[in-house]
Write a protein that holds these residues in place. Structure first.
Motif, short mmCIF file in Angstrom:
data_model
loop_
_atom_site.label_atom_id
_atom_site.label_comp_id
_atom_site.label_asym_id
_atom_site.label_seq_id
_atom_site.Cartn_x
_atom_site.Cartn_y
_atom_site.Cartn_z
N ASP A 8 -3.61 25.04 -21.92
CA ASP A 8 -4.43 24.27 -20.77
C ASP A 8 -4.33 22.84 -20.89
O ASP A 8 -4.32 22.14 -21.75
CB ASP A 8 -6.03 24.53 -21.41
CG ASP A 8 -6.97 23.98 -20.26
OD1 ASP A 8 -6.65 22.99 -19.45
OD2 ASP A 8 -8.20 24.51 -20.23
N PRO A 65 -2.00 21.59 -7.88
CA PRO A 65 -3.03 22.50 -8.79
C PRO A 65 -3.53 23.74 -8.17
O PRO A 65 -2.88 24.07 -7.12
CB PRO A 65 -4.37 21.47 -8.58
CG PRO A 65 -4.23 20.98 -7.06
CD PRO A 65 -2.74 20.62 -7.00
N PRO A 66 -4.05 24.76 -8.91
CA PRO A 66 -4.55 25.86 -8.27
C PRO A 66 -5.32 25.84 -7.35
O PRO A 66 -6.38 24.65 -7.35
CB PRO A 66 -5.12 26.84 -9.47
CG PRO A 66 -4.63 25.86 -10.55
CD PRO A 66 -4.35 24.62 -10.33
N TYR A 123 -1.94 33.74 -10.93
CA TYR A 123 -2.30 33.03 -11.93
C TYR A 123 -3.79 32.23 -11.93
O TYR A 123 -4.22 31.71 -12.60
CB TYR A 123 -1.49 31.79 -12.03
CG TYR A 123 -1.18 31.00 -10.74
CD1 TYR A 123 -2.01 30.12 -10.19
CD2 TYR A 123 -0.33 31.41 -9.62
CE1 TYR A 123 -2.16 29.26 -9.13
CE2 TYR A 123 -0.19 30.62 -8.55
CZ TYR A 123 -1.01 29.67 -8.32
OH TYR A 123 -1.00 28.89 -7.10
N HIS A 129 7.29 33.08 -9.39
CA HIS A 129 6.06 32.37 -9.11
C HIS A 129 5.74 32.19 -7.43
O HIS A 129 6.52 32.08 -6.61
CB HIS A 129 6.20 30.98 -9.54
CG HIS A 129 5.02 30.17 -9.78
ND1 HIS A 129 4.18 29.90 -8.72
CD2 HIS A 129 4.33 29.85 -10.70
CE1 HIS A 129 3.11 29.36 -9.05
NE2 HIS A 129 3.12 29.21 -10.23
N CYS A 187 3.88 30.48 -5.56
CA CYS A 187 3.65 29.09 -5.03
C CYS A 187 4.43 28.13 -5.63
O CYS A 187 3.88 27.05 -6.12
CB CYS A 187 2.08 28.63 -5.09
SG CYS A 187 0.90 29.99 -4.43
N TYR A 228 0.11 20.85 -13.96
CA TYR A 228 -0.06 22.31 -13.53
C TYR A 228 1.54 22.77 -13.04
O TYR A 228 1.84 22.88 -11.85
CB TYR A 228 -0.70 22.50 -12.39
CG TYR A 228 -2.20 22.16 -12.71
CD1 TYR A 228 -3.09 22.82 -13.39
CD2 TYR A 228 -2.65 20.94 -12.33
CE1 TYR A 228 -4.63 22.93 -13.70
CE2 TYR A 228 -4.17 20.55 -12.34
CZ TYR A 228 -4.85 21.58 -13.07
OH TYR A 228 -6.18 21.13 -13.30
N MET A 229 2.41 22.55 -13.96
CA MET A 229 3.80 22.64 -13.74
C MET A 229 4.49 23.97 -13.09
O MET A 229 5.42 24.16 -12.57
CB MET A 229 4.73 22.33 -14.85
CG MET A 229 5.09 23.38 -15.97
SD MET A 229 6.27 22.70 -17.25
CE MET A 229 5.84 23.79 -18.57
N GLY A 230 3.59 25.15 -13.15
CA GLY A 230 4.26 26.35 -12.78
C GLY A 230 5.64 26.83 -13.41
O GLY A 230 5.61 26.68 -14.74
N GLY A 258 8.17 24.73 -13.22
CA GLY A 258 8.83 23.49 -13.74
C GLY A 258 9.59 22.73 -12.89
O GLY A 258 10.55 22.17 -12.99
N CYS A 268 2.80 21.08 -18.44
CA CYS A 268 1.74 21.73 -18.97
C CYS A 268 1.63 23.17 -18.18
O CYS A 268 2.01 23.19 -16.73
CB CYS A 268 0.28 21.43 -19.11
SG CYS A 268 0.26 19.88 -19.76
N LYS A 279 0.04 29.92 -18.13
CA LYS A 279 0.52 31.36 -18.28
C LYS A 279 2.07 31.25 -18.87
O LYS A 279 3.05 30.59 -18.54
CB LYS A 279 0.80 31.79 -16.85
CG LYS A 279 -0.21 31.95 -16.07
CD LYS A 279 -0.81 33.47 -15.80
CE LYS A 279 -2.11 33.53 -15.23
NZ LYS A 279 -3.03 34.55 -15.88
C1 LIG Z 1 0.39 25.77 -7.65
S1 LIG Z 1 1.00 26.38 -9.05
C2 LIG Z 1 2.27 25.03 -9.30
C3 LIG Z 1 3.57 25.40 -9.01
C4 LIG Z 1 4.36 24.35 -9.20
N1 LIG Z 1 4.36 23.17 -8.46
C5 LIG Z 1 5.92 25.02 -9.37
O1 LIG Z 1 6.78 24.54 -8.32
O2 LIG Z 1 6.19 25.86 -9.87
C6 LIG Z 1 -0.31 26.11 -10.39
C7 LIG Z 1 0.00 26.26 -11.75
O3 LIG Z 1 -0.89 25.97 -12.48
C8 LIG Z 1 -1.17 26.86 -13.79
N2 LIG Z 1 -2.44 26.44 -14.20
C9 LIG Z 1 -3.68 26.88 -13.89
N3 LIG Z 1 -4.64 26.37 -14.48
C10 LIG Z 1 -4.05 25.65 -15.71
C11 LIG Z 1 -4.40 24.97 -16.63
N4 LIG Z 1 -5.66 24.68 -16.85
N5 LIG Z 1 -3.40 24.37 -17.27
C12 LIG Z 1 -2.13 24.31 -16.86
N6 LIG Z 1 -1.86 25.19 -16.13
C13 LIG Z 1 -2.84 25.72 -15.24
C14 LIG Z 1 -0.94 28.24 -12.78
O4 LIG Z 1 -0.55 29.18 -13.93
C15 LIG Z 1 0.09 27.87 -12.01
O5 LIG Z 1 1.14 28.12 -12.32
#
Ligand SMILES: C[S@@+](CC[C@H](N)C(=O)[O-])C[C@H]1O[C@@H](n2cnc3c(N)ncnc32)[C@H](O)[C@@H]1O
Length: 306
Positions: free
Chosen positions: A15, A35-36, A43, A200, A202, A227-229, A231, A247, A250
Motif C-alpha cells: 500500500d 490513481p484508481p 484491481y 493491465h 488501464c 500507484y505505478m501499475g 511501471g 508502489c 497487486k
Molecule cells: C490506474 S492504475 C495505474 C496504471 C499505471 N499508470 C500504468 O501505466 O501501469 C492504478 C494502480 O494502482 C494500484 N493500487 C490501488 N490501490 C493502491 C494502493 N493503496 N497502493 C499502491 N497501489 C495501489 C492498482 O492495483 C492499479 O494497478
C-alpha cells in the motif's frame, strides 16, 4: 510490504500509504500518477465509489505534499467516474482536495496547467458522445519551479513561416527548436495492438510521463508514482536518466513493472516514441471508405433531403 532496491529504482509491493509514511520530507522532484478511479476494474474493490475515491486521496495527500521538494511538481492523471446515468469529472474533486491541503502553507500547491490528453480509441457510446480524453492536473509546490520547455518542444506544422510586417518582417517567426506542445496532447492510448500493452487494463502510454519528466525534473532527479501499475512512469524515468520510486499493491502488476524496468535498464523495453500521430496513408485499403459505408451515408443524406 516488500521492497526491491536497484541502482535506478526502488519498488514497493504494498500500500502506497505505508511507503509514503516512511519517506523523508522533500525528497522527490516530481510525482506522476494515475490513481484508481473506482470503476470496478480488476484491481479495484467492487464497492468503491466517489466517497472511497476521496477517502483514499485524503489518506495520502498530506504525505505526497510533504515528500515533494519545494519547486517540485505533482501531475495527477484522472478521467471520469462513469455510472449508468452520469459522468463525474474526477479532476474537479482532485483540484479541491489539493487546494484545501496547502492553502495556508508557505509553499502552496499552484495549478499550472490542466492538460487534456486526447486519444483515438475507446468504448463507443450510444447515449452520449464517446469519451476520448482524460486530464492531467499539474501543480507546483511554490512559486518558483523547474520547467524545461526546450526539452519538450514539438515540430511546427509550418516551420518556414515568416513575419509579414513590423521590424522583423521577412524573418522566420517560429522557435528553431520547435513549438510549445500546448495543453492538449494527442497521444495514442494503450489498447490491444499498442506495443506497450500488458495485462493491465488501464496503462497510460510511456510518452505521457516521459514528457512530464523531461519538462519538470532535472537530470538525475527523483520521480515517484504511488500507484505505478505496470511501471509505465518508471520506464519513462529510467529512459530519461532519473531515479524512480514506485508502489503497487497487486503482485501481478508489480512483477510486470519490475521486469519492464529491468528491460529499460538493459535497453530492450518496448515503447512507442513520442512522435506526432500519423495521418493515415490514403492508399492503404483500411483507410478507404468501404462501399457499404458510402451507400449508407448517401441513403441518409437522400432521406434528409426528402
Ligand atoms: C490506474 S492504475 C495505474 C496504471 C499505471 N499508470 C500504468 O501505466 O501501469 C492504478 C494502480 O494502482 C494500484 N493500487 C490501488 N490501490 C493502491 C494502493 N493503496 N497502493 C499502491 N497501489 C495501489 C492498482 O492495483 C492499479 O494497478
Amino acid at each position: 510490504m516488500d521492497s526491491y532496491i536497484h541502482n535506478n529504482f526502488d519498488l514497493f509491493n504494498g500500500d502506497c500509504a505505508d511507503k509514503l509514511k516512511s519517506m523523508p520530507d522533500e525528497s522527490v522532484d516530481l510525482v506522476v500518477t494515475s490513481p484508481p478511479y473506482c470503476m470496478k476494474k480488476a484491481y479495484e474493490d467492487s464497492k468503491d465509489d466517489i466517497k472511497a475515491f476521496k477517502m483514499h486521496h485524503e489518506e495520502i495527500l498530506s504525505d505526497i505534499y510533504r515528500v515533494l521538494k519545494v519547486g517540485g511538481s505533482i501531475c495527477w492523471q484522472t478521467g471520469y467516474h462513469v455510472t449508468k446515468d452520469q459522468i463525474i469529472p474526477l479532476d474537479y474533486i482532485v483540484y479541491e482536495l489539493f487546494n484545501s491541503l496547502s492553502n495556508n502553507n508557505e509553499a502552496p500547491l499552484i495549478l499550472r496547467n490542466r492538460i487534456i490528453w486526447t486519444f483515438g480509441h475507446g468504448l463507443n457510446s450510444t447515449k452520449r458522445f464517446s469519451g476520448r480524453h482524460e486530464t492531467i492536473l499539474w501543480f507546483t509546490k511554490g512559486k518558483d519551479y523547474e520547467f524545461n520547455l526546450d526539452d519538450v518542444r514539438i515540430p511546427q506544422k509550418y516551420p518556414g513561416k515568416r513575419y509579414y510586417k513590423g521590424k522583423n518582417k521577412g524573418k522566420l517567426s517560429g522557435n528553431p527548436l520547435g513549438k510549445n506542445p500546448s495543453d492538449v496532447w494527442e497521444i495514442p492510448n494503450v489498447k490491444a495492438n499498442h506495443i506497450e500493452k500488458t495485462v493491465h487494463p488501464c496503462q497510460f502510454p510511456v510518452s505521457i510521463p516521459q514528457r512530464l519528466i523531461k519538462a519538470l525534473t532535472p537530470e538525475g532527479g527523483v520521480v515517484l508514482d504511488p500507484y505505478m501499475g505496470v511501471g509505465t512512469t518508471g520506464v519513462a524515468a529510467i529512459l530519461e536518466k532519473r531515479h524512480f520510486i514506485g508502489c503497487e499493491i497487486k503482485e501481478e502488476y508489480f512483477s510486470i513493472a519490475e521486469k519492464r524496468l529491468i528491460d529499460t535498464e538493459n535497453g530492450v523495453v518496448k515503447y512507442r516514441k513520442d512522435e506526432p500521430v500519423m495521418k493515415p496513408d490514403k492508399k492503404m485499403a483500411v483507410a478507404k471508405l468501404p462501399k457499404e459505408f458510402a451507400l449508407a451515408r448517401r441513403k441518409k443524406y437522400e432521406k434528409k433531403k426528402t
